[in-house]
Design a protein around this motif. Sequence first.
Motif: not given
Length: 389
Positions: A155-167
């Motif tokens: 679920p931590v992925a969502g935190f970074y998706q919101e920031k736009g840095v998740y790849v």
Amino acid sequence: MLNIALFGAPGSGKGTQSTKVLERYGLVYVSTGELLRSEMREGSELGRQARGIIEQGGLVPDELIVQLIEKTIDTHPDMNGLLFDGFPRTFVQAYILDGLLSKMHTSLMNLISLEVPENECLSRLMERAKTSGRPDDRQEVFEVRLREYREKTAPVAGFYQEKGVYVPVDGTGTIDDVFGRITDVIEASLRSVQLNVVMLGAPGSGRATQARRIAEKFNLAYVSTGDLLEAEVQKGGAIGREIAAVRDRGGLVPDEVVVRLTERFIKEQPGKNGIIFKGFPRTLVQAYILDGLLRKIGSSVSLILDLSLPQLELVKRLDGRGKTPDALPYDRSTTTIVRRLEEHFAKAGNLGAYYEKTGRLVRVDGTGEPDDVFARLFKHIEAASRKAR
Ligand code: AP5
Ligand code: MG
């Protein structure tokens, strides 16, 4: 700083890829798993506390993890950046990472998630178990680790998706295949975090002097289209002759030529943190062109600085320079000084309005000594450079 986190299930290849990323980019390695294992080997109090949990496949308390990370960061005051492996693993750790990095005036560039099917992760770990000696390389522990991963870490992925840095990156295939995909992501991000500055200001405002100082201080490539054109004339090729012909007639060099030279320059700047443009764009059309050129390399204009001075002050400065050996041809008479300023102000309004809308334009008082002006500019560039990273 270049900060990256490798994310993914146990056995997805984070540790394996870390070795290659570290070698390529010279980063400081923060693998909470490795740090914990080294505490266990040393038999420290922290290691003793962690062992029981790791052997069961659970997660070690956040307090212990923070201590380990701070210790590593503190021992590397002059670093290029950090590579996190196996951290952050919980929401709390994501907030902790944010705090740690913002304390260092930096942020996470990418969280790269290695996507590998669970059955492949298991078979990789069972293979590793034959030689690793890791207390958690057992099938029943893997099941627990995987559950912890699904429930707390994924679920931590969502935190970074919101920031736009998740790849997300495909983690299957050979080790080199995966590494190729990872470096593609890093290279693309590096291009987009370039610090590109446009220096606006009237003739005589001190824009060239300041732009050169900024270039040196922030490791930017300095480009003055006037200089690019002149260099081309000196080379004496076909383009050079075309430029000279137009210029000798007192005309304006066509946009096509300026664009071609600028594009070539933009592509030729490895090892720089970005570019500072002086004397380009001069018109609204050129502002659109610059946006397009930078977009082509996955980048954009980060900051526009406009040096403001009273018009009388500009006339005084240009007239003053006209009486020195540094005089440029158009400094020598009041008529040409005034004509040049008129030409500038006729176009500056549109350009200013265009950049005003981006929210990245800053007007800076250009009066006073060069050092004072530089200090005023410096604040804004530093803020933009923090934002860009
Ligand atoms: P940690 O050491 O971080 O383990 P992990 O994250 O579960 O991951 P692994 O090291 O098992 O796998 P990996 O993704 O690194 O894969 P690897 O490259 O080795 O954590 C261990 C424990 O410490 C945790 O369970 C927890 O208790 C504790 N802990 C750690 N950090 C914590 C934190 N932040 N908060 C709380 N607790 C924490 O690859 C696996 C195998 O596959 C290797 O043998 C490799 O050679 C092979 N392989 C890799 N890539 C490929 C490929 N492309 N093709 C074929 N084989 C491949
Ligand atoms: Mg690992």
